[in-house]
Design a protein around this motif. Structure first.
Motif, PDB file in Angstrom:
ATOM      1  N   ARG A  29     -27.312  -2.224  11.490  1.00 35.96           N
ATOM      2  CA  ARG A  29     -27.505  -0.798  11.775  1.00 35.96           C
ATOM      3  C   ARG A  29     -28.440  -0.118  10.784  1.00 35.96           C
ATOM      4  O   ARG A  29     -28.947   0.968  11.063  1.00 35.96           O
ATOM      5  CB  ARG A  29     -26.160  -0.075  11.779  1.00 35.96           C
ATOM      6  CG  ARG A  29     -25.235  -0.492  12.899  1.00 35.96           C
ATOM      7  CD  ARG A  29     -25.741  -0.066  14.253  1.00 35.96           C
ATOM      8  NE  ARG A  29     -25.595   1.358  14.477  1.00 35.96           N
ATOM      9  CZ  ARG A  29     -26.107   2.008  15.516  1.00 35.96           C
ATOM     10  NH1 ARG A  29     -26.835   1.366  16.406  1.00 35.96           N
ATOM     11  NH2 ARG A  29     -25.913   3.311  15.650  1.00 35.96           N
ATOM     12  N   GLN A  31     -31.378  -0.945  10.133  1.00 42.18           N
ATOM     13  CA  GLN A  31     -32.767  -1.152  10.542  1.00 42.18           C
ATOM     14  C   GLN A  31     -33.510  -2.140   9.626  1.00 42.18           C
ATOM     15  O   GLN A  31     -34.742  -2.163   9.623  1.00 42.18           O
ATOM     16  CB  GLN A  31     -33.536   0.179  10.560  1.00 42.18           C
ATOM     17  CG  GLN A  31     -32.822   1.348  11.208  1.00 42.18           C
ATOM     18  CD  GLN A  31     -32.620   1.155  12.704  1.00 42.18           C
ATOM     19  OE1 GLN A  31     -33.525   0.737  13.412  1.00 42.18           O
ATOM     20  NE2 GLN A  31     -31.417   1.463  13.186  1.00 42.18           N
ATOM     21  N   GLU A  37     -30.680  -4.354  15.258  1.00 43.01           N
ATOM     22  CA  GLU A  37     -30.256  -3.009  14.861  1.00 43.01           C
ATOM     23  C   GLU A  37     -28.943  -2.594  15.506  1.00 43.01           C
ATOM     24  O   GLU A  37     -28.282  -1.657  15.044  1.00 43.01           O
ATOM     25  CB  GLU A  37     -31.337  -1.986  15.215  1.00 43.01           C
ATOM     26  CG  GLU A  37     -32.633  -2.154  14.447  1.00 43.01           C
ATOM     27  CD  GLU A  37     -33.590  -3.154  15.084  1.00 43.01           C
ATOM     28  OE1 GLU A  37     -33.193  -3.816  16.081  1.00 43.01           O
ATOM     29  OE2 GLU A  37     -34.722  -3.272  14.594  1.00 43.01           O
ATOM     30  N   HIS A  38     -28.556  -3.283  16.553  1.00 44.44           N
ATOM     31  CA  HIS A  38     -27.349  -2.927  17.313  1.00 44.44           C
ATOM     32  C   HIS A  38     -26.116  -3.685  16.846  1.00 44.44           C
ATOM     33  O   HIS A  38     -25.036  -3.536  17.437  1.00 44.44           O
ATOM     34  CB  HIS A  38     -27.566  -3.222  18.793  1.00 44.44           C
ATOM     35  CG  HIS A  38     -27.854  -4.676  19.079  1.00 44.44           C
ATOM     36  ND1 HIS A  38     -28.995  -5.303  18.662  1.00 44.44           N
ATOM     37  CD2 HIS A  38     -27.122  -5.618  19.731  1.00 44.44           C
ATOM     38  CE1 HIS A  38     -28.977  -6.574  19.057  1.00 44.44           C
ATOM     39  NE2 HIS A  38     -27.845  -6.788  19.697  1.00 44.44           N
ATOM     40  N   LEU A  39     -26.214  -4.446  15.762  1.00 46.70           N
ATOM     41  CA  LEU A  39     -25.153  -5.394  15.429  1.00 46.70           C
ATOM     42  C   LEU A  39     -24.648  -5.229  13.998  1.00 46.70           C
ATOM     43  O   LEU A  39     -25.424  -5.064  13.064  1.00 46.70           O
ATOM     44  CB  LEU A  39     -25.694  -6.819  15.597  1.00 46.70           C
ATOM     45  CG  LEU A  39     -24.681  -7.961  15.422  1.00 46.70           C
ATOM     46  CD1 LEU A  39     -23.741  -8.029  16.623  1.00 46.70           C
ATOM     47  CD2 LEU A  39     -25.429  -9.280  15.257  1.00 46.70           C
ATOM     48  N   THR A  52     -21.030  -4.129  18.356  1.00 48.19           N
ATOM     49  CA  THR A  52     -22.327  -4.075  19.001  1.00 48.19           C
ATOM     50  C   THR A  52     -22.495  -2.735  19.698  1.00 48.19           C
ATOM     51  O   THR A  52     -21.558  -2.223  20.317  1.00 48.19           O
ATOM     52  CB  THR A  52     -22.519  -5.240  19.986  1.00 48.19           C
ATOM     53  OG1 THR A  52     -23.784  -5.133  20.624  1.00 48.19           O
ATOM     54  CG2 THR A  52     -21.419  -5.279  21.025  1.00 48.19           C
ATOM     55  N   TYR A  53     -23.682  -2.168  19.546  1.00 48.55           N
ATOM     56  CA  TYR A  53     -23.965  -0.836  20.079  1.00 48.55           C
ATOM     57  C   TYR A  53     -24.795  -0.900  21.351  1.00 48.55           C
ATOM     58  O   TYR A  53     -25.238   0.125  21.854  1.00 48.55           O
ATOM     59  CB  TYR A  53     -24.672   0.006  19.019  1.00 48.55           C
ATOM     60  CG  TYR A  53     -23.778   0.369  17.853  1.00 48.55           C
ATOM     61  CD1 TYR A  53     -23.264   1.653  17.719  1.00 48.55           C
ATOM     62  CD2 TYR A  53     -23.434  -0.572  16.895  1.00 48.55           C
ATOM     63  CE1 TYR A  53     -22.435   1.989  16.654  1.00 48.55           C
ATOM     64  CE2 TYR A  53     -22.607  -0.250  15.821  1.00 48.55           C
ATOM     65  CZ  TYR A  53     -22.118   1.034  15.713  1.00 48.55           C
ATOM     66  OH  TYR A  53     -21.295   1.351  14.653  1.00 48.55           O
ATOM     67  N   GLU A  54     -25.032  -2.089  21.862  1.00 47.13           N
ATOM     68  CA  GLU A  54     -25.664  -2.249  23.166  1.00 47.13           C
ATOM     69  C   GLU A  54     -25.246  -3.595  23.734  1.00 47.13           C
ATOM     70  O   GLU A  54     -24.802  -4.484  23.008  1.00 47.13           O
ATOM     71  CB  GLU A  54     -27.192  -2.157  23.062  1.00 47.13           C
ATOM     72  CG  GLU A  54     -27.833  -3.254  22.246  1.00 47.13           C
ATOM     73  CD  GLU A  54     -29.343  -3.104  22.161  1.00 47.13           C
ATOM     74  OE1 GLU A  54     -30.044  -4.075  22.498  1.00 47.13           O
ATOM     75  OE2 GLU A  54     -29.808  -2.024  21.760  1.00 47.13           O
ATOM     76  N   ASP A  56     -25.345  -7.101  24.651  1.00 46.22           N
ATOM     77  CA  ASP A  56     -26.126  -8.286  24.280  1.00 46.22           C
ATOM     78  C   ASP A  56     -25.203  -9.493  24.324  1.00 46.22           C
ATOM     79  O   ASP A  56     -24.965 -10.171  23.323  1.00 46.22           O
ATOM     80  CB  ASP A  56     -26.734  -8.101  22.886  1.00 46.22           C
ATOM     81  CG  ASP A  56     -27.855  -9.098  22.613  1.00 46.22           C
ATOM     82  OD1 ASP A  56     -27.987 -10.062  23.390  1.00 46.22           O
ATOM     83  OD2 ASP A  56     -28.586  -8.909  21.626  1.00 46.22           O
ATOM     84  N   GLU A  81     -17.190  -3.044  21.249  1.00 46.72           N
ATOM     85  CA  GLU A  81     -18.372  -2.581  21.967  1.00 46.72           C
ATOM     86  C   GLU A  81     -18.381  -1.064  21.954  1.00 46.72           C
ATOM     87  O   GLU A  81     -17.444  -0.414  22.416  1.00 46.72           O
ATOM     88  CB  GLU A  81     -18.352  -3.113  23.404  1.00 46.72           C
ATOM     89  CG  GLU A  81     -18.421  -4.638  23.461  1.00 46.72           C
ATOM     90  CD  GLU A  81     -18.142  -5.184  24.842  1.00 46.72           C
ATOM     91  OE1 GLU A  81     -17.465  -4.476  25.634  1.00 46.72           O
ATOM     92  OE2 GLU A  81     -18.593  -6.300  25.139  1.00 46.72           O
ATOM     93  N   SER A  83     -20.371   2.525  22.812  1.00 42.30           N
ATOM     94  CA  SER A  83     -21.380   3.205  23.627  1.00 42.30           C
ATOM     95  C   SER A  83     -21.080   4.694  23.588  1.00 42.30           C
ATOM     96  O   SER A  83     -20.178   5.168  24.286  1.00 42.30           O
ATOM     97  CB  SER A  83     -21.353   2.681  25.069  1.00 42.30           C
ATOM     98  OG  SER A  83     -22.292   3.367  25.870  1.00 42.30           O
TER      99      SER A  83
END
Length: 302
Positions: A29, A31, A37-39, A52-54, A56, A81, A83
């Motif tokens: 997160r 970056q 970036e989502h993990l 996870t933010y998306e 995958d 997860e 969202s």
């Protein structure tokens, strides 16, 4: 090296082979890892949380296999997860209990990672707790937005005379009281106030003055805290709450407001403080853009 292999390699280096010390194993997160970036991966030994933010699914599936193969002593893995405001958690390997006792700097905390979006212990503030541990002996401490009272637990362990915790969530403070009991603390030295801070100034004044004050609010809390409007309301109360020479720690966890915002708030409302120091980011939480990450500052009130 594939993305999955890179994550597993870092997790393997940080995974505690014994004990229950919690830590962030991988922080995408921030970056700092392009394409990841989502993990994030967190150790709540002997369990692992993958957030996870998306969507995958292929990466997560391979990551679960890699972690199980490379890390010893893992009893369970669960995936969170996220969202927006929606969070779902599912156990994907082994078994994970609803409640886990972990440690930070040797102190015990109960976390509930399957139930809530936040497990109950914010590891990115661990280095701040360690710094304050050297300053709290014999002091009276005020812990605003106390949540599950990690600062209180650390302060009392390191010799604070008393701690006042205030948070709107009675359930969070109940876990905080449990955390104190897990560490054998005398709860007569701890006050738990399940109240809105902005409606409780009189009560806080009655229990003061304080030698150490921690301001650790959420980025935004409906009905309680919005940084742009609320931070100044707290800082302007310092003359009523703290003793001369008190140490004040102020944090801000908003990607939209940088360190300059917090520094300006302190300069405006506490113009006579002798100097403001900024904590570095916790080493387990690197960020390519520090102004979007957690900001924490410390100053002495005069």
């Amino acid at each position: 090296m594939t993305k999955v292999a890179a994550v597993v390699e870092q997790c393997s280096r940080k995974w505690p082979t014994q004990g229950t010390e919690a830590r962030r194993l991988f922080h995408g997160r921030g970056q700092s890892y392009p394409g990841l970036e989502h993990l994030t991966v967190t150790a709540w030994p002997p369990y692992i949380q993958i957030s996870t933010y998306e969507d995958d699914a292929p990466l997560v599936k391979d990551l679960i296999g890699g972690l199980n193969f490379e890390l010893s002593g893992v009893k369970g893995i669960f995936v969170q997860e996220r969202s927006g405001r929606t969070t779902t958690s599912r156990v994907v390997s082994g078994e994970v209990p609803q409640k886990i006792i972990v440690t930070e700097a040797g102190l015990k905390y109960e976390i509930r990672p399957l139930k809530n979006q936040n497990a109950g212990l914010f590891l990115d503030m661990g280095h701040v707790r360690q710094d304050l541990a050297t300053l709290v002996e014999g002091k009276h401490v005020l812990n605003l937005f106390a949540y599950t009272c990690a600062f209180s637990v650390s302060a009392l362990h390191h010799g604070a005379a008393s701690v006042v915790n205030i948070d709107m969530s009675r359930a969070a403070l109940e876990i905080g009281a449990l955390n104190h009991r897990l560490n054998g603390h005398d709860l007569r030295r701890v006050r738990m106030l399940p109240h809105n801070i902005f409606k409780s100034w009189w009560k806080l004044r009655q229990l003061g003055p304080y030698d150490v004050m921690i301001i650790d609010p959420p980025a935004k809390q409906k009905g309680s805290f919005v940084a742009e409007k609320s931070y100044g309301q707290i800082l302007k109360r310092l003359p009523e709450l703290v003793a001369p020479g008190a140490i004040v720690v102020a944090s801000l966890n908003s990607p939209f407001l940088g360190g300059e915002f917090l520094h300006k708030q302190i300069s405006r409302w506490v113009p006579d403080c002798p100097g403001v120091s900024t904590y570095p980011l916790h080493p387990d939480f690197p960020d390519a853009c520090p102004d979007r990450a957690l900001k924490v500052m410390k100053f002495e009130y005069r």
